[in-house]
Design a protein around this motif. Sequence first.
Motif, PDB file in Angstrom:
ATOM      1  N   ALA A  24       0.998  -1.371   0.302  1.00 58.77           N
ATOM      2  CA  ALA A  24      -0.193   0.146   0.158  1.00 58.77           C
ATOM      3  C   ALA A  24       0.941   1.323   0.125  1.00 58.77           C
ATOM      4  CB  ALA A  24      -0.602  -0.192   0.911  1.00 58.77           C
ATOM      5  N   GLN A  25       1.134   2.146  -0.506  1.00 56.36           N
ATOM      6  CA  GLN A  25       1.184   3.689  -1.409  1.00 56.36           C
ATOM      7  C   GLN A  25       0.007   4.518   0.453  1.00 56.36           C
ATOM      8  OE1 GLN A  25       3.842   4.108  -1.503  1.00 56.36           O
ATOM      9  NE2 GLN A  25       4.696   5.924  -2.884  1.00 56.36           N
ATOM     10  N   ASN A  26       0.026   5.180   0.786  1.00 59.83           N
ATOM     11  CA  ASN A  26      -0.322   5.932   1.706  1.00 59.83           C
ATOM     12  C   ASN A  26       0.091   7.267   1.681  1.00 59.83           C
ATOM     13  OD1 ASN A  26      -1.980   3.843   2.601  1.00 59.83           O
ATOM     14  ND2 ASN A  26      -0.653   3.232   3.551  1.00 59.83           N
ATOM     15  N   LEU A  27      -0.920   7.926   1.635  1.00 56.58           N
ATOM     16  CA  LEU A  27      -0.432   9.857   1.961  1.00 56.58           C
ATOM     17  C   LEU A  27      -1.062  10.038   3.411  1.00 56.58           C
ATOM     18  CD1 LEU A  27       0.082  12.440   1.000  1.00 56.58           C
ATOM     19  CD2 LEU A  27      -2.387  13.055   0.960  1.00 56.58           C
ATOM     20  N   LEU A  28      -0.002  10.241   4.187  1.00 54.69           N
ATOM     21  CA  LEU A  28      -0.098  10.946   5.730  1.00 54.69           C
ATOM     22  C   LEU A  28      -1.027  12.045   5.493  1.00 54.69           C
ATOM     23  CD1 LEU A  28       3.455   9.577   7.226  1.00 54.69           C
ATOM     24  CD2 LEU A  28       1.256   8.298   7.015  1.00 54.69           C
ATOM     25  N   TYR A  31       0.443  15.602   7.104  1.00 57.47           N
ATOM     26  CA  TYR A  31       1.673  15.557   5.786  1.00 57.47           C
ATOM     27  C   TYR A  31       1.220  16.112   4.733  1.00 57.47           C
ATOM     28  CZ  TYR A  31       5.333  14.032   9.103  1.00 57.47           C
ATOM     29  OH  TYR A  31       6.021  13.980  10.280  1.00 57.47           O
ATOM     30  N   GLY A  32      -0.324  16.467   5.136  1.00 55.78           N
ATOM     31  CA  GLY A  32      -1.253  16.125   3.070  1.00 55.78           C
ATOM     32  C   GLY A  32      -1.048  18.368   2.721  1.00 55.78           C
ATOM     33  N   ASN A  33      -0.250  18.752   3.954  1.00 56.51           N
ATOM     34  CA  ASN A  33       0.354  20.652   3.423  1.00 56.51           C
ATOM     35  C   ASN A  33       1.442  20.601   3.734  1.00 56.51           C
ATOM     36  OD1 ASN A  33       1.306  19.625   6.466  1.00 56.51           O
ATOM     37  ND2 ASN A  33       0.158  21.289   7.342  1.00 56.51           N
ATOM     38  N   ARG A  34       2.013  19.431   3.523  1.00 53.86           N
ATOM     39  CA  ARG A  34       3.525  20.326   2.500  1.00 53.86           C
ATOM     40  C   ARG A  34       3.202  20.130   1.473  1.00 53.86           C
ATOM     41  NH1 ARG A  34       6.975  18.924   6.858  1.00 53.86           N
ATOM     42  NH2 ARG A  34       6.455  19.157   8.255  1.00 53.86           N
ATOM     43  N   HIS A  35       2.051  20.004   0.674  1.00 50.69           N
ATOM     44  CA  HIS A  35       2.142  20.205  -0.485  1.00 50.69           C
ATOM     45  C   HIS A  35       2.189  18.985  -1.720  1.00 50.69           C
ATOM     46  CE1 HIS A  35       0.886  24.281   1.199  1.00 50.69           C
ATOM     47  NE2 HIS A  35       2.285  24.805   0.906  1.00 50.69           N
ATOM     48  N   GLY A  36       1.520  18.928  -2.946  1.00 50.16           N
ATOM     49  CA  GLY A  36       2.007  17.924  -3.393  1.00 50.16           C
ATOM     50  C   GLY A  36       1.865  18.169  -5.181  1.00 50.16           C
ATOM     51  N   LEU A  37       2.874  16.992  -5.380  1.00 48.13           N
ATOM     52  CA  LEU A  37       2.674  16.827  -6.857  1.00 48.13           C
ATOM     53  C   LEU A  37       1.849  16.620  -8.194  1.00 48.13           C
ATOM     54  CD1 LEU A  37       3.518  18.560  -9.743  1.00 48.13           C
ATOM     55  CD2 LEU A  37       6.071  17.265  -9.382  1.00 48.13           C
ATOM     56  N   ILE A  38       0.647  16.994  -9.089  1.00 46.90           N
ATOM     57  CA  ILE A  38       0.541  15.514 -10.604  1.00 46.90           C
ATOM     58  C   ILE A  38       0.897  15.988 -11.667  1.00 46.90           C
ATOM     59  CG2 ILE A  38      -1.123  14.199 -10.490  1.00 46.90           C
ATOM     60  CD1 ILE A  38      -2.978  14.923  -8.545  1.00 46.90           C
ATOM     61  N   ALA A  39       2.050  15.759 -12.033  1.00 45.79           N
ATOM     62  CA  ALA A  39       2.375  15.204 -13.251  1.00 45.79           C
ATOM     63  C   ALA A  39       2.686  14.166 -14.508  1.00 45.79           C
ATOM     64  CB  ALA A  39       3.616  16.224 -13.203  1.00 45.79           C
ATOM     65  N   ASP A 268       0.704  22.115  12.739  1.00 43.31           N
ATOM     66  CA  ASP A 268       1.157  21.063  11.960  1.00 43.31           C
ATOM     67  C   ASP A 268       0.105  20.335  12.476  1.00 43.31           C
ATOM     68  OD1 ASP A 268       2.698  21.322  10.249  1.00 43.31           O
ATOM     69  OD2 ASP A 268       4.595  20.716  11.343  1.00 43.31           O
ATOM     70  N   PRO A 269      -1.072  20.380  12.231  1.00 42.54           N
ATOM     71  CA  PRO A 269      -2.476  19.151  12.180  1.00 42.54           C
ATOM     72  C   PRO A 269      -2.680  18.273  11.490  1.00 42.54           C
ATOM     73  CG  PRO A 269      -2.918  21.491  10.145  1.00 42.54           C
ATOM     74  CD  PRO A 269      -1.664  21.142  10.436  1.00 42.54           C
ATOM     75  N   ASP A 270      -3.416  18.163  13.011  1.00 41.95           N
ATOM     76  CA  ASP A 270      -2.919  16.358  12.334  1.00 41.95           C
ATOM     77  C   ASP A 270      -4.394  16.271  10.522  1.00 41.95           C
ATOM     78  OD1 ASP A 270      -5.713  16.972  12.082  1.00 41.95           O
ATOM     79  OD2 ASP A 270      -6.851  15.007  14.168  1.00 41.95           O
ATOM     80  N   GLU A 380       7.102  10.180   4.039  1.00 36.29           N
ATOM     81  CA  GLU A 380       7.072   9.290   5.976  1.00 36.29           C
ATOM     82  C   GLU A 380       6.610  10.533   6.761  1.00 36.29           C
ATOM     83  OE1 GLU A 380      10.428   6.941   4.306  1.00 36.29           O
ATOM     84  OE2 GLU A 380       8.565   6.076   3.092  1.00 36.29           O
ATOM     85  N   ALA A 381       6.956   8.894   7.638  1.00 36.56           N
ATOM     86  CA  ALA A 381       6.990   9.677   9.654  1.00 36.56           C
ATOM     87  C   ALA A 381       8.547  10.727   8.936  1.00 36.56           C
ATOM     88  CB  ALA A 381       7.806   9.003  10.147  1.00 36.56           C
ATOM     89  N   LYS A 382       8.209  12.208  10.264  1.00 40.57           N
ATOM     90  CA  LYS A 382       8.812  13.253  10.299  1.00 40.57           C
ATOM     91  C   LYS A 382       8.994  13.769   9.390  1.00 40.57           C
ATOM     92  CE  LYS A 382      11.664  11.049  14.212  1.00 40.57           C
ATOM     93  NZ  LYS A 382      12.851  10.478  14.432  1.00 40.57           N
ATOM     94  N   GLY A 383       7.901  13.680   8.330  1.00 44.00           N
ATOM     95  CA  GLY A 383       8.723  14.338   6.753  1.00 44.00           C
ATOM     96  C   GLY A 383       9.089  14.282   5.689  1.00 44.00           C
TER      97      GLY A 383
END
Length: 523
Positions: A24-28, A31-39, A268-270, A380-383
């Motif tokens: 499984a590849q999971n998004l924590l 750390y969802g507020n660390r932003h992301g890229l879909i390309a 850093d909210p949950d 992952e854990a600790k960003g």
Amino acid sequence: MAKVLDDDANTIFVGGAGTDYATAQNLLLKYGNRHGLIAGATGTGKTVTLQTLAESLSLAGVPVFLADVKGDLAGLSQTGGDNPKLAEAFQTRATQIGVDLDYQAFPVTFWDVWGEKGHPVRTTPAEMGPLLLSRLLDLTDAQEGVMNIAFRVADEDGLALLDLQDLQSMLVWVGQNASELSLKYGNVSPASVGAIQRALLVLENQGGLKLFGEPALELSDIMRQDSSGRGMINILAADRLMHSPRLYATFLLWLLSELFEQLPEVGDPDRPRIAFFFDEAHLLFDDAPKALVDKVEQVARLIRSKGVSVWFISQNPADIPEEILGQLGNRVQHALRAFTAKDQKALRMAAENYRPNPAFNTAEAIQQVGTGEAVTSLLEAKGVPGIVQRTLIRPPYSRLGPVSDAERSAVMNASSMGVKYDKLLNRESAMEVLAKRADDAAKQTAAATQTTRANDDLFDMNRDEYQNARRYEPRAEAKPKRSSSGRSDTIVETFGKSLARQLGTKSGQALVRGVLGSLFRGR
């Protein structure tokens, strides 16, 4: 079977990873507020990835705002599984990655700048500000300076800039009072004012009259949850808006800036407070001045402490400036094509942004992944960035594709936002105030002119009366009658005239001296 949303671990399931897709590849969410890229290239599955992430975030109670460029994300409002061919393919994929297909519709609010495919979404020139407006109008530095002066004067005079007509009226006033304003704020060129007015006219033809006005969009209305606790998915109809790419990019950047300026710091909210998906992100940076890119970088870097998750969707990571790309910790890279030397260079650069996996070559994997498959790296854990994985993306639970007009209307009619936003308000603002001032000034000028004219008339009348009062009109005397011979002088008059002529001669003067001398001697 894997859980799409694991509340205990605060994770959302993105897809199956590894060579057999069993991992499984999971998004924590932390750390969802660390932003992301879909390309990825066109047709490689970016839309499906965006849709499944929006669903998962909504199930986690996170509101979502996204732009529907092609019109197919509206299917989030409808239950999936109605297309037999797609349903079969999705079931095969779900079995392969070990997840149940729980088809369902999601809470959706439709928005549209034109108010046709969604509730009207508006802002005001005052809220957008001179920097973004100058970017929207593609103004020069000198013209941007005049725009700043107009906003400054409006703010100091309490003139509300609520729509495009207010801004146009304000610029007219600035142009008319350029000489006075130049002494205080700097040079105001009539040519610059005219150039801005022409740019506003172009914007008006592109739909600017619809974008600017009241009621303006309130952030709280896009950060809602439904009665079951699912986050509201706000879908902006952007298929028509894309014909005005500068308008599209500036509006979404304004919305991002409003989130940054209005939301309080939460650390850093949950889980994120809202997720913002910026499709066709390259439009934000094409020909953008450095000042604007710096602003986007600042927002991307600091807005995470406000609990906002920002995702940029583009065909190539190279479309995103390096300073901003470095802020994107969660990455989903679909296939890239490398037919030219430039494409191959972009591919190598994209691969270098991932933490290597000894099991495969990242650059080769990015070229080889099929539709619905991606190369992913999630924090992952600790960003810490996760090792890059080949991932088969989870199928969506909602419909993949557009909705009918009847289905869209049903969703809009059920929304409470129509009561608040469908009707345009037009309260007193800069245009009305300036028009009233001009009208009052015209009336005062007319009254002053009338008073002056009345005073002039009174003066003329008084002058005539004065002259008539002091004028002496002598009585006409009867003229002496001429003699029958035609001579009018008497004998005495004739003698007097002759004596006067003689006194003017030397003999006359001697006669006078002799007469006077004899008189004084006789005394």
